[in-house]
Scaffold this active site. Structure first.
Site, PDB file in Angstrom:
ATOM      1  N   ASP A 160      38.250  41.434  37.731  1.00 52.13           N
ATOM      2  CA  ASP A 160      38.108  42.892  37.724  1.00 52.13           C
ATOM      3  C   ASP A 160      38.003  43.461  39.136  1.00 52.13           C
ATOM      4  O   ASP A 160      37.224  42.988  39.964  1.00 52.13           O
ATOM      5  CB  ASP A 160      36.862  43.278  36.923  1.00 52.13           C
TER       6      ASP A 160
ATOM      7  N   SER B  82      40.580  48.361  37.237  1.00 50.68           N
ATOM      8  CA  SER B  82      40.227  47.903  35.898  1.00 50.68           C
ATOM      9  C   SER B  82      40.997  48.700  34.846  1.00 50.68           C
ATOM     10  O   SER B  82      42.206  48.862  34.953  1.00 50.68           O
ATOM     11  CB  SER B  82      38.705  48.015  35.703  1.00 50.68           C
TER      12      SER B  82
END
Length: 389
Positions: free
Chosen positions: A207, A45
């Site tokens: 993500d 991320s």
């Protein structure tokens, strides 16, 4: 470098500014022309963005940290996603209308925010060509970026590294060699429903924390024998206290983000410690025959509740974003960590950099021991620890 050392940077949106503060403390232990002290860099991320930036400056640790520090200290939300009321309303209206479109026509990814500004920022700041050059000259062994495939519900680690490193595949997780680019970083940082999913090849990715069952898998497969983790999990002011009422939707949403970004990493660290403890009870003569090897770890995490820090800087969040969050019950007094992930404003990121710096300084003896730094050989000029705000 005595052993392959990995730096693991977890996810957490704007919280990733904390990682820069930790690196600012560590870089003081090395001369200005020294390369990064870890030859494997892994990120998920927002941590993947920091990891890639560091990897592109693997031959000069000081320069890499200074560049990251400058970017995060001058951060504004509009550089990450559109924040004007006009853009927010237009984007949400477009998302709402697409609900009524046929699936064959509706090809846009649903999201709360439009993160095209982040794509532009990454294209301007990161020179991906430097990664291969740093690998070729021995300044870097490998870098990996963790993503989640929505097609296969599995964790995919895209990596660049030495030719000897092979792809790997385990249950619901695998490593694929590739040439990293901006789209890989956008995919890794695409928080579900907050930012749009990213298409890479024939798969759609989000993500990296979503399907991440074993966050420490990547550094181990890339050859790490020692792993430093900068975790963004922070203590919560209400943790363990009795709740006077049912948790609100905003609180639940915050808990979901905390779970996505922190729980699997904490669980994987506990599992690694159990394996190390078990191996320690096996005689060395027998241990060499086992496929498992002890992995030394060092974890640095925030000493303060990042949600509380974010609340102090809530007013710096763009008006349009604040109004949107109010629709789901989030304001300055809300018991929710969502703001701490979305507040990409310099007053907040500078506070996190300062906290990361101070936390790392408190663990400096552990850092020196982990990286085998001889105090007597230190001849460096420290980076200034500027006050937050």
């Amino acid at each position: 470098m005595a052993a392959n050392i990995a730096l693991v940077l977890g996810g957490g949106g704007a919280r990733a500014a904390y990682q820069v503060g930790v690196l600012k403390a560590l870089v003081q232990c090395y001369p200005r022309n020294h390369g990064i002290p870890f030859n494997i860099v892994c990120g998920t991320s927002a941590g993947a963005i920091n990891a890639t930036s560091i990897a592109t400056h693997a031959s000069c640790f000081h320069l890499g940290v200074r560049k990251l520090d400058w970017v995060w200290r001058h951060m504004v939300t509009r550089n990450i996603y559109d924040t004007s009321v006009k853009h927010l309303l237009s984007h949400l209206l477009g998302m709402g209308l697409r609900v009524f479109q046929d699936d064959q026509v509706n090809t846009e990814a649903p999201s709360l925010f439009n993160n095209d500004p982040l794509r532009k920022l990454l294209n301007e700041l990161i020179d991906f060509g430097r990664i291969d050059r740093n690998i070729a000259r021995g300044a870097l062994r490998a870098i990996s970026v963790d993503t989640s495939s929505y097609n296969t519900s599995s964790s995919i680690s895209f990596f660049q590294g030495n030719e000897e490193i092979a792809n790997w595949q385990r249950a619901r997780r695998e490593g694929q060699r590739t040439q990293l680019n901006t789209e890989h970083l956008l995919a890794s940082a695409a928080i579900p429903l907050v930012f749009p999913s990213i298409r890479l090849g024939q798969h759609y990715f989000g993500d990296g924390s979503v399907h991440q069952l074993a966050p420490l898998s990547s550094p181990i497969h890339l050859g790490a024998r020692k792993v430093m983790v900068i975790n963004l999990d922070s203590p919560h002011k209400h943790q363990g206290k009795e709740l006077p009422h049912h948790p609100k939707a905003a609180t639940l949403a915050g808990h979901l983000l905390d779970t996505i970004f922190s729980d699997t990493l904490n669980s994987d660290l506990e599992r690694l410690e159990r394996i190390n403890s078990t191996l320690a009870h096996i005689p060395e003569s027998s241990r060499d025959k086992l496929p498992l090897k002890p992995i030394e770890t060092l974890v640095i995490k925030p000493s303060e509740d990042l949600s509380v820090i974010a609340a102090r800087h809530y007013r710096h969040m763009p008006v349009g974003v604040r109004n949107m969050l109010k629709l789901i019950g989030i304001n300055q007094e809300s018991d929710s960590s969502i703001v701490s992930y979305l507040l990409f404003e310099k007053s907040y990121t500078r506070a996190l950099i300062e906290l990361g710096y101070q936390d790392a300084m408190c663990q400096m003896d552990e850092l020196r021991q982990f990286f085998e730094i001889d105090r007597r050989s230190d001849k460096v000029t420290p980076l200034p620890a500027r006050a937050a705000g």
